[in-house]
Design a protein around this motif. Structure first.
Motif, PDB file in Angstrom:
ATOM      1  N   LEU A  89      33.960  37.237  42.491  1.00 40.39           N
ATOM      2  CA  LEU A  89      34.719  37.244  41.248  1.00 40.39           C
ATOM      3  C   LEU A  89      35.994  38.025  41.493  1.00 40.39           C
ATOM      4  O   LEU A  89      35.962  39.212  41.800  1.00 40.39           O
ATOM      5  N   GLU A  90      37.125  37.347  41.388  1.00 41.79           N
ATOM      6  CA  GLU A  90      38.404  37.969  41.699  1.00 41.79           C
ATOM      7  C   GLU A  90      39.247  38.105  40.440  1.00 41.79           C
ATOM      8  O   GLU A  90      39.343  37.179  39.633  1.00 41.79           O
ATOM      9  N   SER A  91      39.848  39.256  40.260  1.00 42.84           N
ATOM     10  CA  SER A  91      40.764  39.460  39.135  1.00 42.84           C
ATOM     11  C   SER A  91      42.035  40.126  39.643  1.00 42.84           C
ATOM     12  O   SER A  91      42.004  40.868  40.629  1.00 42.84           O
ATOM     13  N   THR A 143      38.058  42.303  43.797  1.00 34.90           N
ATOM     14  CA  THR A 143      37.110  41.231  44.073  1.00 34.90           C
ATOM     15  C   THR A 143      35.686  41.790  44.107  1.00 34.90           C
ATOM     16  O   THR A 143      35.408  42.735  44.838  1.00 34.90           O
ATOM     17  N   LEU A 144      34.799  41.207  43.292  1.00 38.04           N
ATOM     18  CA  LEU A 144      33.385  41.541  43.329  1.00 38.04           C
ATOM     19  C   LEU A 144      32.665  40.511  44.182  1.00 38.04           C
ATOM     20  O   LEU A 144      32.964  39.317  44.103  1.00 38.04           O
ATOM     21  N   TYR A 145      31.698  40.968  44.980  1.00 36.57           N
ATOM     22  CA  TYR A 145      30.941  40.079  45.862  1.00 36.57           C
ATOM     23  C   TYR A 145      29.451  40.180  45.548  1.00 36.57           C
ATOM     24  O   TYR A 145      28.922  41.257  45.298  1.00 36.57           O
ATOM     25  N   SER A 164      46.391  41.267  29.832  1.00 41.45           N
ATOM     26  CA  SER A 164      47.466  40.648  30.619  1.00 41.45           C
ATOM     27  C   SER A 164      46.903  39.919  31.834  1.00 41.45           C
ATOM     28  O   SER A 164      47.365  38.834  32.193  1.00 41.45           O
ATOM     29  N   ALA A 165      45.879  40.521  32.469  1.00 44.80           N
ATOM     30  CA  ALA A 165      45.276  39.897  33.642  1.00 44.80           C
ATOM     31  C   ALA A 165      44.574  38.591  33.281  1.00 44.80           C
ATOM     32  O   ALA A 165      44.663  37.598  34.010  1.00 44.80           O
ATOM     33  N   VAL A 166      43.883  38.573  32.130  1.00 46.98           N
ATOM     34  CA  VAL A 166      43.186  37.357  31.692  1.00 46.98           C
ATOM     35  C   VAL A 166      44.195  36.260  31.352  1.00 46.98           C
ATOM     36  O   VAL A 166      44.019  35.092  31.720  1.00 46.98           O
ATOM     37  N   TYR A 213      41.549  50.979  35.826  1.00 46.54           N
ATOM     38  CA  TYR A 213      41.412  49.987  34.760  1.00 46.54           C
ATOM     39  C   TYR A 213      40.840  48.678  35.292  1.00 46.54           C
ATOM     40  O   TYR A 213      40.028  48.028  34.629  1.00 46.54           O
ATOM     41  N   ALA A 214      41.277  48.264  36.474  1.00 46.65           N
ATOM     42  CA  ALA A 214      40.800  47.008  37.045  1.00 46.65           C
ATOM     43  C   ALA A 214      39.302  47.075  37.336  1.00 46.65           C
ATOM     44  O   ALA A 214      38.569  46.112  37.069  1.00 46.65           O
TER      45      ALA A 214
END
Length: 251
Positions: free
Chosen positions: A102-104, A94-96, A191-193, A130-131
Motif C-alpha cells: 500500500l503506497e501513499s 509504502t506498507l508491505y 491532499s494526498a488522497v 503525518y504520513a
C-alpha cells in the motif's frame, strides 16, 4: 501469558492485518511539547498556549505491534515538477504485507526560509510523522511542531456529513468525535488522497466511478457527485487509498 494464535486466525490480507492493528492501537503517545501563539478573536490579544504532541519516535513506537502481524514499511522521497518549474518533494510511504503493498504519497511544503536545510529537516520529520499516522490509521492530527512552516487558520471551522436539511450548519470537530463519525482527516492526508484520485482519473478513467461507488456505499453517501469536501475522516481517506492501490499502487 498471551495465547499463541493459530495460523487460521492470522490475517491473510493487508486490509485484515491493518484492521487488527487498528483495533489494538488507537493513537501514539504525546511526549513532545509545543508552544504556539494565536490571536484571540474576541479580545484581539495574543494568547500563548502549550500542548503535548506526538514526536516521530512516538509514532514509530506506536506502530511496532504491526510488525507482529507481518506489516512492514518504508519511507522514501521522490520529486515532481509542477507548473512554473517548481520542484515538489514527495514523501512516499509504502506498507508491505506478504505480496501486497500500500503506497501513499504526501508532498512536503515548499521551503522559502533562509536556513533551507534546517527547515527541510523539520519538514521531513513533520511529513513522515503525518504520513505514517495516515498509513497505519492512528491518531496524529494534533501533532504540529512545525509551526514555523504553517500558518494558523483564521478561525475554527466545522465539518459535517453531506447536508440533509436546508441551511444545515457545520458541526464542530468535537461534535463529530462525540458522535463517533470518525477522526477528522488532516489537511495533508486529504491532499494526498486527492492527489491519488487525480492520478486515478487521468490514468484509469474507467475505474474512477467504481472506486467512488464503493466509497459512497461504504459510508452511506447518497449525493450523486462527491468531491474533496466529502472526505472528512481518516477512515474515509484510508478506504479510498486502499481502493485506489488495489488498481495501481504506484498512483
Amino acid at each position: 501469558m498471551t495465547a499463541k494464535k493459530s495460523t487460521t486466525d492470522s490475517p491473510q490480507t493487508l486490509s485484515e492485518a491493518l484492521a487488527i492493528f487498528q483495533s489494538q492501537v488507537k493513537s501514539a503517545d504525546r511526549t513532545g511539547t509545543a508552544k504556539e501563539t494565536r490571536r484571540d478573536k474576541r479580545t484581539n490579544k495574543s494568547v500563548s498556549t502549550e500542548r503535548k504532541y506526538s514526536t516521530l519516535e512516538d509514532v514509530l513506537k506506536a506502530i511496532q505491534p504491526a510488525a507482529e502481524l507481518g506489516i512492514s514499511h518504508t519511507q522514501t522521497f521522490d520529486y515532481l515538477i509542477v507548473e512554473g518549474g517548481t520542484v515538489l518533494t514527495i514523501c512516499v510511504t509504502t506498507l508491505y504485507f506478504k505480496e501486497q503493498k500500500l503506497e501513499s504519497k504526501l508532498p512536503l511544503k515548499e521551503l522559502k526560509g533562509y536556513n533551507i536545510m534546517h527547515d527541510l529537516g523539520i519538514a521531513i520529520t513533520y511529513t513522515r510523522r503525518y504520513a505514517l499516522g495516515a498509513a497505519y490509521g492512528i491518531g496524529s492530527e494534533e501533532d504540529d511542531d512545525a509551526m514555523s512552516l504553517t500558518q494558523p487558520p483564521a478561525d475554527k471551522s466545522g465539518i459535517t456529513r453531506t447536508p440533509t436539511k436546508p441551511n444545515e450548519q457545520p458541526e464542530p470537530v468535537e461534535s463529530i468525535k462525540d458522535k463517533n463519525y470518525g477522526t477528522p482527516i488532516s489537511p495533508n492526508a486529504l491532499s494526498a488522497v486527492v492527489f491519488k484520485m487525480k492520478n486515478l482519473t487521468e490514468q484509469f478513467p474507467d475505474k474512477k466511478d467504481t472506486v467512488i461507488n464503493k466509497f459512497k456505499k461504504q459510508f452511506g453517501i447518497k449525493a450523486e457527485k462527491i468531491g474533496p469536501a466529502d472526505i472528512r475522516t481518516a477512515e474515509q481517506g484510508q478506504f479510498l487509498t486502499i481502493a485506489i492501490n488495489e488498481i495501481d499502487s504506484s498512483l
